[in-house]
Design a protein around this motif. Sequence first.
Motif, PDB file in Angstrom:
ATOM      1  N   SER A   5     -54.791 -60.408  19.777  1.00 52.78           N
ATOM      2  CA  SER A   5     -55.005 -59.358  18.740  1.00 52.78           C
ATOM      3  C   SER A   5     -55.185 -57.821  19.020  1.00 52.78           C
ATOM      4  O   SER A   5     -54.378 -57.080  18.468  1.00 52.78           O
TER       5      SER A   5
ATOM      6  N   PRO B  67     -50.494 -55.344  17.020  1.00 55.82           N
ATOM      7  CA  PRO B  67     -51.090 -55.125  15.549  1.00 55.82           C
ATOM      8  C   PRO B  67     -51.030 -56.127  14.322  1.00 55.82           C
ATOM      9  O   PRO B  67     -51.799 -56.248  13.451  1.00 55.82           O
ATOM     10  N   ASP B  68     -49.764 -56.724  14.421  1.00 55.90           N
ATOM     11  CA  ASP B  68     -49.381 -57.737  13.251  1.00 55.90           C
ATOM     12  C   ASP B  68     -50.522 -58.750  13.167  1.00 55.90           C
ATOM     13  O   ASP B  68     -50.991 -59.417  12.143  1.00 55.90           O
TER      14      ASP B  68
ATOM     15  N   GLU C 276     -54.016 -57.943  12.038  1.00 57.14           N
ATOM     16  CA  GLU C 276     -53.960 -57.628  10.788  1.00 57.14           C
ATOM     17  C   GLU C 276     -54.372 -59.023  10.219  1.00 57.14           C
ATOM     18  O   GLU C 276     -55.274 -59.257   9.329  1.00 57.14           O
ATOM     19  N   THR C 277     -53.486 -60.252  10.624  1.00 57.12           N
ATOM     20  CA  THR C 277     -53.469 -61.423   9.918  1.00 57.12           C
ATOM     21  C   THR C 277     -54.870 -62.043  10.386  1.00 57.12           C
ATOM     22  O   THR C 277     -55.730 -62.904   9.456  1.00 57.12           O
TER      23      THR C 277
ATOM     24  N   GLN D 161     -58.167 -58.740  10.624  1.00 52.98           N
ATOM     25  CA  GLN D 161     -58.848 -58.074   9.172  1.00 52.98           C
ATOM     26  C   GLN D 161     -58.934 -59.146   8.346  1.00 52.98           C
ATOM     27  O   GLN D 161     -59.440 -58.944   7.105  1.00 52.98           O
TER      28      GLN D 161
END
Length: 245
Positions: free
Chosen positions: A150, A154-155, A158-159, A162
């Motif tokens: 992670s 970045p994707d 986020e998934t 976050q």
Amino acid sequence: MNDSFMIRPAPASGRGRRRPQGRLAAVAEAAVRVFTRQGWRLAQVADVAAEAGVATGTIYLYAADKQALLDLAIRAAARLDLPGEAALPAGADMAATLRGALGQRLALPRLAAVADGGPMGPETLARLLAEVYDLLARERRLVLLLDRLSPELPDMAETYGQAWRAPALGRFAAAIARLAAAGHARRDLDAEAASRAVIEMLAWMAMRRTHDPLPPAGDEAVARATALALAEAALAPVAAAGKRL
């Protein structure tokens, strides 16, 4: 996905070539180990090949590129179905794979209920701790893999980070705060700091203990019982025993 996922595909397709039975699973398991150990940027297709004991070119019979290898790794760590023979070499649909990997697999229903104002009692703390420990132990390969990747993707941050990790930590802190207010947990500690300290201890015992060069003695049952006893002792008021108010 972000640009870090943009890997040039192999020059030759593996479609139509024979593949030994069980090799796909071996490649996927090797990818889990390599990506967990090295992360996204440092891991190379050749590293996965070496881990699986095959030639680098053989990897492209199973995965079209490095992103597809990561997709296979997440599927293996989450115990999702791997692509069928007709779909090889596999491509990647990372968003769909992550949705399938996270989903109900990482649900903490008891914790969510308490954090959201559900009923609780003197036994609730022990049950919450057991639910958290058991999920981390059961899904250790998936959580370790996503934790490692992670920060670089970045994707995925986020998934996973976050959308699941941060809310889970927040719910645990909220549940501890509610238990403290009701007299079922210590009131003399900051709920957020105390809950995070306990979570990190549970995570180490449930997931990281076996990767330590000097792991503590004892089998999984001993590790679980010890971690849960220590976590409950750290948070419980124990006023009835006169040990802590």
